[in-house]
Scaffold this motif. Structure first.
Motif, PDB file in Angstrom:
ATOM      1  N   HIS A 279      45.692  79.377   8.778  1.00  0.00           N
ATOM      2  CA  HIS A 279      44.421  78.868   9.297  1.00  0.00           C
ATOM      3  C   HIS A 279      44.669  77.876  10.444  1.00  0.00           C
ATOM      4  N   MET A 280      43.621  77.558  11.191  1.00  0.00           N
ATOM      5  CA  MET A 280      43.675  76.609  12.306  1.00  0.00           C
ATOM      6  C   MET A 280      44.804  76.975  13.280  1.00  0.00           C
ATOM      7  N   PRO A 281      44.720  78.157  13.879  1.00  0.00           N
ATOM      8  CA  PRO A 281      45.785  78.589  14.806  1.00  0.00           C
ATOM      9  C   PRO A 281      45.852  77.706  16.050  1.00  0.00           C
ATOM     10  N   ARG A 282      47.037  77.602  16.606  1.00  0.00           N
ATOM     11  CA  ARG A 282      47.222  76.859  17.857  1.00  0.00           C
ATOM     12  C   ARG A 282      46.719  77.723  19.007  1.00  0.00           C
ATOM     13  N   VAL A 283      45.818  77.176  19.810  1.00  0.00           N
ATOM     14  CA  VAL A 283      45.203  77.941  20.894  1.00  0.00           C
ATOM     15  C   VAL A 283      45.176  77.108  22.171  1.00  0.00           C
ATOM     16  N   ILE A 284      44.907  77.777  23.289  1.00  0.00           N
ATOM     17  CA  ILE A 284      44.748  77.109  24.573  1.00  0.00           C
ATOM     18  C   ILE A 284      43.525  77.681  25.273  1.00  0.00           C
ATOM     19  N   THR A 285      43.071  77.003  26.297  1.00  0.00           N
ATOM     20  CA  THR A 285      41.959  77.506  27.108  1.00  0.00           C
ATOM     21  C   THR A 285      42.506  78.312  28.280  1.00  0.00           C
ATOM     22  N   PRO A 286      41.738  79.256  28.805  1.00  0.00           N
ATOM     23  CA  PRO A 286      42.219  80.063  29.934  1.00  0.00           C
ATOM     24  C   PRO A 286      42.597  79.237  31.152  1.00  0.00           C
ATOM     25  N   GLY A 287      41.947  78.077  31.331  1.00  0.00           N
ATOM     26  CA  GLY A 287      42.207  77.258  32.518  1.00  0.00           C
ATOM     27  C   GLY A 287      43.356  76.291  32.382  1.00  0.00           C
ATOM     28  N   MET A 288      44.063  76.313  31.262  1.00  0.00           N
ATOM     29  CA  MET A 288      45.207  75.412  31.103  1.00  0.00           C
ATOM     30  C   MET A 288      46.327  75.824  32.040  1.00  0.00           C
ATOM     31  N   LEU A 289      47.036  74.841  32.594  1.00  0.00           N
ATOM     32  CA  LEU A 289      48.185  75.149  33.428  1.00  0.00           C
ATOM     33  C   LEU A 289      49.247  75.881  32.609  1.00  0.00           C
ATOM     34  N   ALA A 290      49.865  76.878  33.234  1.00  0.00           N
ATOM     35  CA  ALA A 290      50.923  77.616  32.551  1.00  0.00           C
ATOM     36  C   ALA A 290      52.060  76.688  32.133  1.00  0.00           C
ATOM     37  N   SER A 291      52.361  75.700  32.962  1.00  0.00           N
ATOM     38  CA  SER A 291      53.426  74.754  32.631  1.00  0.00           C
ATOM     39  C   SER A 291      53.083  73.954  31.377  1.00  0.00           C
ATOM     40  N   ALA A 292      51.789  73.623  31.197  1.00  0.00           N
ATOM     41  CA  ALA A 292      51.368  72.901  30.000  1.00  0.00           C
ATOM     42  C   ALA A 292      51.475  73.805  28.774  1.00  0.00           C
ATOM     43  N   ALA A 293      51.170  75.091  28.950  1.00  0.00           N
ATOM     44  CA  ALA A 293      51.316  76.044  27.849  1.00  0.00           C
ATOM     45  C   ALA A 293      52.779  76.163  27.437  1.00  0.00           C
ATOM     46  N   MET A 294      53.669  76.187  28.421  1.00  0.00           N
ATOM     47  CA  MET A 294      55.093  76.258  28.122  1.00  0.00           C
ATOM     48  C   MET A 294      55.550  75.021  27.353  1.00  0.00           C
ATOM     49  N   GLU A 295      55.086  73.860  27.775  1.00  0.00           N
ATOM     50  CA  GLU A 295      55.451  72.614  27.093  1.00  0.00           C
ATOM     51  C   GLU A 295      54.961  72.628  25.652  1.00  0.00           C
ATOM     52  N   MET A 296      53.753  73.168  25.452  1.00  0.00           N
ATOM     53  CA  MET A 296      53.185  73.251  24.112  1.00  0.00           C
ATOM     54  C   MET A 296      54.015  74.180  23.226  1.00  0.00           C
ATOM     55  N   MET A 297      54.420  75.323  23.780  1.00  0.00           N
ATOM     56  CA  MET A 297      55.251  76.255  23.020  1.00  0.00           C
ATOM     57  C   MET A 297      56.580  75.622  22.637  1.00  0.00           C
ATOM     58  N   GLN A 298      57.185  74.931  23.582  1.00  0.00           N
ATOM     59  CA  GLN A 298      58.484  74.324  23.319  1.00  0.00           C
ATOM     60  C   GLN A 298      58.393  73.214  22.278  1.00  0.00           C
TER      61      GLN A 298
END
Length: 329
Positions: A279-298
């Motif tokens: 439950h409560m999956p980790r998600v992002i918005t379409p407008g998030m910077l790709a670099s911020a998404a990478m940081e979140m994954m790491q």
């Protein structure tokens, strides 16, 4: 603070860096204590922001090299600017400067002869001038609309001749003006991307939705689906994950390889997805910077993120491999 070293080469390097640091600190201190300098900076920003034309930067020698960098920084942060060499200006390039433009003249002494024709032209056609000098009584400062007078600091050159600390102060002023204008205009990362589409910086400014998979490529199942369908989705879509959506289409959970391992039993395929999902999956918005998404994954040690809209409905999926292929790291 100088670092005491015995090697003459290292001593020279240490002295130069310390002198440069002292110069920057002197400028910061002057800005804090000198009301006239503060007023000059504010007036300069307001003047640039109010002009419809471009910022034309000019300087000779090391000031010219600094001027080119200042013009480039202004242009890349939303202020249209270019550099004009004073000698070329005297041989026709003055025609590039219009009454709607604004001049920034760099001269540490304030008496650079080659800038004379540029200054005369500005007076004749009412082109406002911002000067950056260290001499308030100089010809250029006295004939400027806004003189920005910097503190007189020692050069790192032992002879006091080679422009070193002075060039650094000019550069610092240019950067300060550019960033203040950027912030005043609300210049965003998306705006920045418009001027920096290529190279490493361009990849860092990509948005998540530009790299994400969408439509039929997104592995999704509704609540109540059997785990046998989830396993097929996880395998066929190639992401090793499946999202679970509720009655309104919102993402309510995800099933990963880890969830499969935790629920591994002979009856796994007979279960429904909601009994296995996280439950409560980790998600992002379409407008998030790709670099911020990478940081979140790491930081969260995950390889996949779902993109959701403002009401939680999934619109795409982004894998770490998508980011790596695009050069986001």
């Amino acid at each position: 603070m100088n670092v005491v070293v015995s090697d003459p080469i290292l001593a020279s390097i240490s002295r130069t860096i310390a002198t440069a640091a002292d110069g920057i600190n002197a400028l910061a201190g002057c800005l804090e204590d000198n009301a006239a300098l503060r007023r000059s900076f504010v007036d300069a920003i307001e003047l640039v922001a109010s002009k419809r034309g471009r910022v034309v930067v000019a300087g000779v020698g090391k000031s010219g090299h600094i001027g080119r960098k200042i013009a480039a920084t202004l242009a890349s942060t939303g202020t249209s600017a270019y550099f004009v060499h004073p000698t070329e200006a005297s041989h026709g390039d003055l025609g590039m400067i219009t009454a709607e433009d604004l001049l920034i003249l760099l001269s540490w002494s304030g008496e650079t002869v080659e800038l004379g024709n540029v200054l005369t032209y500005a007076k004749r056609f009412n082109v406002p001038v911002i000067s950056v000098t260290s001499n308030a009584d100089s010809t250029i400062a006295r004939n400027s609309t806004i003189p920005v007078v910097l503190p007189k600091v020692p050069e790192a050159c032992p002879h006091g001749l080679a422009p070193t600390t002075s060039a650094m102060l000019q550069l610092a002023v240019g950067d300060a003006l550019a960033i203040a204008l950027l912030e005043r205009r609300g210049f965003s990362a998306e705006d920045f991307k418009t001027f920096h589409p290529g190279g490493k910086l361009g990849s860092q400014l990509l948005l998540a939705h530009e790299l994400a998979h969408s439509g039929e490529a997104v592995p999704l199942l509704p609540i109540g689906s059997p785990m046998s369908e989830a396993v097929i989705q996880m395998s066929s879509k190639g992401f090793g994950v499946v999202g679970v959506v509720g009655g309104d289409g919102e993402l309510v959970g995800v099933i990963t390889d880890g969830d499969l391992r935790r629920h591994m039993s002979q009856s796994l395929l007979l279960l429904t997805v909601e009994t296995v999902m996280s439950h409560m999956p980790r998600v992002i918005t379409p407008g998030m910077l790709a670099s911020a998404a990478m940081e979140m994954m790491q930081s969260q040690k995950i390889t996949v993120l779902f993109l959701v809209d403002d009401v939680g409905r999934p619109s795409g999926i982004l894998h770490v491999h998508d980011l790596l292929r695009a050069g986001v790291a």
